[in-house]
Structure formats: C-alpha cells, structure tokens
Design an enzyme around this catalytic site. Structure first.
Site, PDB file in Angstrom:
ATOM      1  N   ASN A 242       0.828  -1.194   0.000  1.00 17.24           N
ATOM      2  CA  ASN A 242       0.000   0.000   0.000  1.00 17.24           C
ATOM      3  C   ASN A 242       0.871   1.256   0.000  1.00 17.24           C
ATOM      4  O   ASN A 242       1.908   1.306   0.669  1.00 17.24           O
ATOM      5  CB  ASN A 242      -0.928  -0.002   1.214  1.00 17.24           C
ATOM      6  CG  ASN A 242      -2.202   0.774   0.960  1.00 17.24           C
ATOM      7  OD1 ASN A 242      -2.233   1.710   0.171  1.00 17.24           O
ATOM      8  ND2 ASN A 242      -3.270   0.387   1.642  1.00 17.24           N
ATOM      9  N   GLU A 304      -7.129   5.738   1.802  1.00 18.21           N
ATOM     10  CA  GLU A 304      -7.098   6.321   3.143  1.00 18.21           C
ATOM     11  C   GLU A 304      -5.810   7.104   3.426  1.00 18.21           C
ATOM     12  O   GLU A 304      -5.309   7.114   4.548  1.00 18.21           O
ATOM     13  CB  GLU A 304      -7.313   5.226   4.199  1.00 18.21           C
ATOM     14  CG  GLU A 304      -8.658   4.521   4.038  1.00 18.21           C
ATOM     15  CD  GLU A 304      -8.903   3.436   5.068  1.00 18.21           C
ATOM     16  OE1 GLU A 304     -10.071   3.205   5.417  1.00 18.21           O
ATOM     17  OE2 GLU A 304      -7.914   2.811   5.519  1.00 18.21           O
ATOM     18  N   TYR A 405     -17.063  -7.536   2.925  1.00 20.21           N
ATOM     19  CA  TYR A 405     -15.915  -7.572   3.832  1.00 20.21           C
ATOM     20  C   TYR A 405     -16.128  -8.613   4.934  1.00 20.21           C
ATOM     21  O   TYR A 405     -17.258  -8.896   5.347  1.00 20.21           O
ATOM     22  CB  TYR A 405     -15.708  -6.203   4.500  1.00 20.21           C
ATOM     23  CG  TYR A 405     -14.892  -5.237   3.677  1.00 20.21           C
ATOM     24  CD1 TYR A 405     -14.827  -5.340   2.293  1.00 20.21           C
ATOM     25  CD2 TYR A 405     -14.190  -4.206   4.279  1.00 20.21           C
ATOM     26  CE1 TYR A 405     -14.072  -4.459   1.549  1.00 20.21           C
ATOM     27  CE2 TYR A 405     -13.439  -3.306   3.538  1.00 20.21           C
ATOM     28  CZ  TYR A 405     -13.385  -3.443   2.167  1.00 20.21           C
ATOM     29  OH  TYR A 405     -12.647  -2.566   1.432  1.00 20.21           O
ATOM     30  N   ASP A 450      -8.270  -6.260  11.107  1.00 20.49           N
ATOM     31  CA  ASP A 450      -8.243  -5.021  11.892  1.00 20.49           C
ATOM     32  C   ASP A 450      -8.047  -5.257  13.390  1.00 20.49           C
ATOM     33  O   ASP A 450      -7.388  -4.473  14.069  1.00 20.49           O
ATOM     34  CB  ASP A 450      -9.534  -4.236  11.669  1.00 20.49           C
ATOM     35  CG  ASP A 450      -9.647  -3.717  10.242  1.00 20.49           C
ATOM     36  OD1 ASP A 450      -9.144  -4.390   9.321  1.00 20.49           O
ATOM     37  OD2 ASP A 450     -10.240  -2.650  10.046  1.00 20.49           O
TER      38      ASP A 450
END
Length: 636
Positions: A242, A304, A405, A450
C-alpha cells in the site's frame, strides 16, 4: 469412492435400480427425464443445463482421456484430477470408450467459450470441452462435484461460461502473518468454486531495504511457493504494497520519508509524496516484490491517505502541486500524479495497476487518473466518484464493496441478507447500476485483520466458507441454486470443501498432561510470570485441543502459556524475541492458543496469532517467540 465425501442426491428409484444392474463400465439408459427434474447440485450453479435420460456411473475401468491436449499444464491438471477422483483412474491419450471421462481442448472454441468456459456432456461417457486449460480445469471441478456422491451423475449437457471475468478473494496479510498451509487450503476452495483471483497484501522480506524486515513478512522462497500454488489452481495473484498511505510497516525505520504536518509531527503511515525520493523508494520495493511474485498485476492500494486528517494539515503537498502543475493545482493532483507515475513504472515491465477508489474525490482538476488503471470500488458516499462515472470514463472497475468484507473482530459478510436480496456485482456501495458494462470486471470479497488478536486464521477460515460460495455464485452468474438461503447453505455443506482440503492433522496429540522437553531441558515456569527451558525441570503441562484446531498449554498452577509481550500490530504480538509468559487462562484469549508443528517426531509450538514459534533465548534460557523454533518432545 472412498476418498469422496458422501452426499445424498435423488435420481429416482427406477434409475437407481437400472444402474445397479449394469456391468461396471456401462451407464444406465432410462425413459425421458421428467421435465421437472432438478439440475445437478453443483456450486456455482451451471449457467445452462439440458437434462438427458439415464445415469453415468464411474467405475475402476474408467480412464481420463486427453483429446487434443497439447498444453503441459492441462496434462498436469488431469493427473491431479485423477487423484482427486479416487486414484484408480489412469490418464490416457487413447481412444475414448464408454465409461471414460474425456478432457478435450480445442482452441477454435475461444470465441464461444471464452478463456474459462466449457461444454459438459454426460452420456455414456463424461466429456469436458474447452478452448483453454483453465476451461478444462473448471469443467473438471464441476465433474468432481457431479460425482461427489457415489460415482453417479445424471445425464445431460451444459454450456457453462462465467458472467464476470474477475471473481476474487482478498487477504490482507498486512502487518500480520497468515500461514502458507492456510493459503493453500483457501486456494483449493477457491478453485473448487471457480474463483480466479487472489489479492494479497503482504510484506516480502526485503534485501533492497533490510531495515523493513521486522515480523509480519514472508521470505522470498515463501512468496515463490505462494505463486506456484496459485498457478496450480489457475488463480491470478495480485500482490500489494500500500502507498502512499498505510506504509508504516516500511516507514517505521525511515522517518525521513514520513509525511510531517504543519507542526512538524511525523505521520508514520504516510509517505511524503512531495519528496522525489518517495517515488524512488516505493518503486524499489515494487520492483523487488514483482520479481518474486511474478504476477502480471500490481495493486498499490492508494486508500485512506488522509484518513483522520486532511490535505491542509500538510502544506508541503500543496506547495509541491503548485510547483509542478501551476497555481490552480490541488494536492489531489499531486496524489493522482503519484499514482500515474507508479502506473507508468509497472507498465514498463508489462504489468497493469490497480487501486482502491476512496481517494478519487474529483478534486484532481489538472491531472486525470490514467484510464488503464483498474479501480476497485469499496466505499461510496460524499464526494467519492460513483462507479457509474468511473465506468463511463472507460476505465476498468471492480466491485469490492464493503458489504463483501469480513473483518477479524469486526464486520462479517451478511451472506444470508445478500443471497435473499439477490445481490449481484451491479450493486455497489451507494449505487446500483441498471445494467452491466463491459468494463465492470467482477467482484471480490476482502478479508481484513483489523483486530488481529480477536480471531485465529482457522476461525476466519470457518467464517468465510459461505461468503466464498455466495461470491462464486454471484460472479459466475448461474441460476439461483435454491429459493432460500437455508437451501443454498444446505447444498453447500453437502458438497463440502474441495478434495484434499482437509489433509492437515490439526490435533496430533491427545488431550493430556505432558513434559515438554528439548534434550536435557524442559519447559518450566520462570520468574516474573515468564517461562524458560530449564535443565532437568520436571514441570508438567496440560494440553487441551480447542474447537478451532489449536491447543491451550496450561501449567500445574493453572496458568496458560501466552504471547502478549512486546510490540503489537493491530493487537497482534508480532515482536520477534519477545518473551512468552503465563497468565490467567481465558477461553477468549486467542494469544493463548498454540499450533503444534510436527518436526521429526517432535513438535514446535507456534502461536495462533503471532505465527511465531517458541524458542530458547540463549543468554538465559527464557522462552521467546521467533521465526525459528525449538522442537519439543511431549512425554509423560
């Protein structure tokens, strides 16, 4: 068929009686099949099925006959297919006879069947015809399910071509480490469901930047192993590092590249794209990774970047945009330009680029995003560009909706709701398209860590069983296999996992009390709630298997072996060299779960969350977690 899972299939008493009376290599012939005869139970369902009459019966005399097959890959697939049936059918290139399974490859059919479609005929033999090795492979996946009962399949024919070219799964092994056996089980299941793309965000242990090699990484041999697995299962790998956000796994040791706000405070996850060396650094990582992954596609994330902040907090980005593009430029122009430069870089190597959509807010007034970059649309609302607008620009778009998700310790795909509402890849977050478009590539389910310590990878594996099958059904595009979700799930459970999926012994030791020894040393409690390998220690440990395929390791004092010390990422204790400890036992503490890796008659204790093994710190014998591991023998 001993190696195939049993599941009930109703063919009719008359057909069954006729089939039972035949010679082993013959097939049944009955009257016309009832008009209401249900289609075969396969997932994803066949796009089109024309029932015939009678039943095909697989026997020991059957062969897998290759017809027109020139590709080595197809021949290798056929050899594995033989083992997946029951191991008694040999592969032949001779003339087919009744009772055989024929795998036929004809490149001239590419126009009608595409790159992955196939034609299936079940008569006195089973014939799979496709233009490509992928099509033949997917046809063989259907045959495995057809014969998943007792080697019998209703006669009929089908033309089965996927509705969408990309049918994907995403796994963020970002920060954490997901084991290679887990990935292979996933790929086996994906192949059985005709899912063809696997996105993996993972860190390669870098020689270009050795400072970034703290835990969570994969070695280059491990990555090559993943790439070989994917090729075997006809899965396209899409690796990601990323950028320019979420880069803390790399920038932690590079403060000079971290974006600093107007007060001089550094943001560890953000790459400072106002600096020319930022692109040089990132593309050096890309080059090294692509060389190992060997994939034709690169994903740079690009999501993000301003999460929890905004461009005005970083005035150097506006200054760099103005200097490069003029007074009317915005920081969004600089952001998109960075993406375009990465695109140009990977295109020079014959690769294509993908990004997430949330950074595309339409404020890049001077620098348009390159049209050949695939945008994966996961987030809608606000100023974010709608998928219809992106598609209208002629760019490839994939539906990676948040509805698809599955987050450790967080959101879980609402599979029943999606199935009952007839979800298709036309339904994005914030917009449903009225019709499909040629540049709508498909859809992907994404697995995120997460709260990495909230669930083990085995628990995630169990939770994703139905979401995977739903996504396969929605993207392959066949008729709804059941009017109800309960019927769909029941069918999926009957069909089960891919052949060979369950080959791992997750509980190699019976529950009981053991001494855990390495030579003259034994694992024992130590000072400050620690543990150590101590010469001559007599400590005993109670090993108890957990429901998700691990063990708890409990001391005689009733405390459990735990991995909670050291630096954590997403809640997972990933610091190499961190001391292991003893703590109050808790059924919900996943860090207290341990995998037993067989090691020449001994076992290495691997933590279920960190994926690091117990070993001895040479200085003082303390038990620590590391990438290696000390084999322990379990005895009375």
């Amino acid at each position: 068929m001993d190696m195939l899972k049993a599941r009930r299939r109703t063919i009719g008493a008359v057909v069954a009686a006729l089939a039972a009376a035949l010679l082993p290599w013959q097939t049944a012939s009955a009257g016309e099949a009832p008009a209401s005869a249900p289609p075969p139970e396969v997932l994803p369902s066949l796009r089109q099925w024309q029932p015939g009459s009678g039943t095909f019966v697989l026997t020991d005399r059957a062969r897998i006959v290759l017809d027109g097959v020139r590709e080595r890959r197809t021949a290798e697939d056929a050899a594995r297919f033989a083992g997946e049936l029951d191991g008694r059918q040999r592969v032949s290139r001779g003339r087919a006879r009744a009772g055989d399974i024929v795998l036929r490859q004809d490149a001239s059919l590419k126009r009608s069947l595409g790159a992955e479609g196939y034609r299936l005929e079940v008569g006195d033999r089973v014939t799979v015809t496709a233009a490509t090795s992928a099509g033949v492979f997917y046809g063989s996946r259907t045959v495995l399910q057809l014969l998943n009962d007792d080697g019998r399949a209703a006669r009929g024919s089908a033309t089965d071509v996927p509705a969408y070219r990309e049918r994907g799964v995403g796994v963020c092994a970002c920060y954490i480490n997901v084991s290679l056996p887990w990935f292979e089980r996933l790929m086996k299941d994906m192949a059985s469901q005709k899912l063809n793309q696997l996105w993996i965000e993972a860190k390669v242990r870098s020689d270009t930047d050795p400072e970034s090699a703290f835990w969570g990484y994969y070695t280059k041999p491990q990555i090559r192993s993943l790439a070989a697995m994917a090729k075997k299962y006809h899965i396209d790998l899409v690796p990601e590092i990323n950028s320019p956000g979420h880069m803390d796994p790399y920038l932690e040791k590079h403060p000079e590249l971290q974006l600093k706000d107007k007060d001089g405070t550094a943001s560890a996850p953000r790459l400072d794209i106002s600096r020319p060396e930022a692109l040089t650094y990132y593309t050096s990582l890309v080059d090294e990774a692509l060389d190992v992954w060997g994939s034709g596609t690169w994903h740079m994330g690009a999501d993000e970047y301003m999460l929890g902040s905004s461009y005005p907090d970083y005035p150097q980005l506006q200054a760099a945009a103005t200097a490069k593009f003029g007074a009317s430029a915005t920081p969004d122009d600089l952001f998109v330009d960075f993406i375009n430069q990465v695109n140009a870089h990977v295109k020079k190597q014959g690769r294509s680029l993908r990004i997430w959509n949330d950074g595309l807010l339409g404020r890049n007034t001077l620098v348009p995003l390159d049209r050949d970059i695939t945008v994966e649309h996961w987030l809608g609302g606000g100023a974010i560009q709608q998928p219809s607008a992106l598609l209208a620009e002629g760019r490839p778009v994939m539906n990676s909706a948040y509805a698809l998700y599955l987050v450790r310790g967080g959101y879980t795909t609402k599979t029943r709701e999606l199935y009952e509402s007839d979800w298709t890849p036309l339904r994005f977050e914030g917009e449903t398209l009225p019709a499909t478009a040629a540049n709508l590539t498909g859809a992907k389910i994404s697995l995120w860590p997460d709260s990495a310590a909230a669930e083990t990878e085995n628990e995630v594996e169990a939770k994703v069983f139905m979401p995977l099958r739903f996504l396969a059904q929605a993207t392959w595009g066949g008729p709804k296999p059941s009017a109800t979700y309960a019927g769909f799930e029941a069918m999926a459970r009957r069909i089960g996992h891919a052949p060979g999926w369950g080959g791992t012994d997750r509980a190699p030791l019976a529950d009981g009390t053991y001494r855990l020894t390495s030579g003259a040393k034994a694992l024992a409690p130590a000072a400050d709630s620690g543990v150590a390998l101590v010469k001559g220690a007599k400590a005993a440990w109670t090993l108890t298997a957990t429901d998700d395929g691990y063990y708890t390791v409990r001391s005689a004092d009733g405390l459990c072996l735990d991995a909670v010390r050291g630096k954590k990422y997403l809640g997972a204790p990933l610091e190499v060299g961190a001391e292991l400890s003893l703590g109050a036992c808790s059924a919900g503490a996943r860090t207290q779960r341990w995998q037993l890796d067989a090691d020449h008659g001994a076992f290495a204790l691997r933590n279920a969350i960190s994926q690091l093994r117990l070993t001895e710190r040479r200085a003082d014998g303390a038990a620590v977690q590391t990438t290696g591991g000390t084999p322990l023998r379990a005895g009375a």
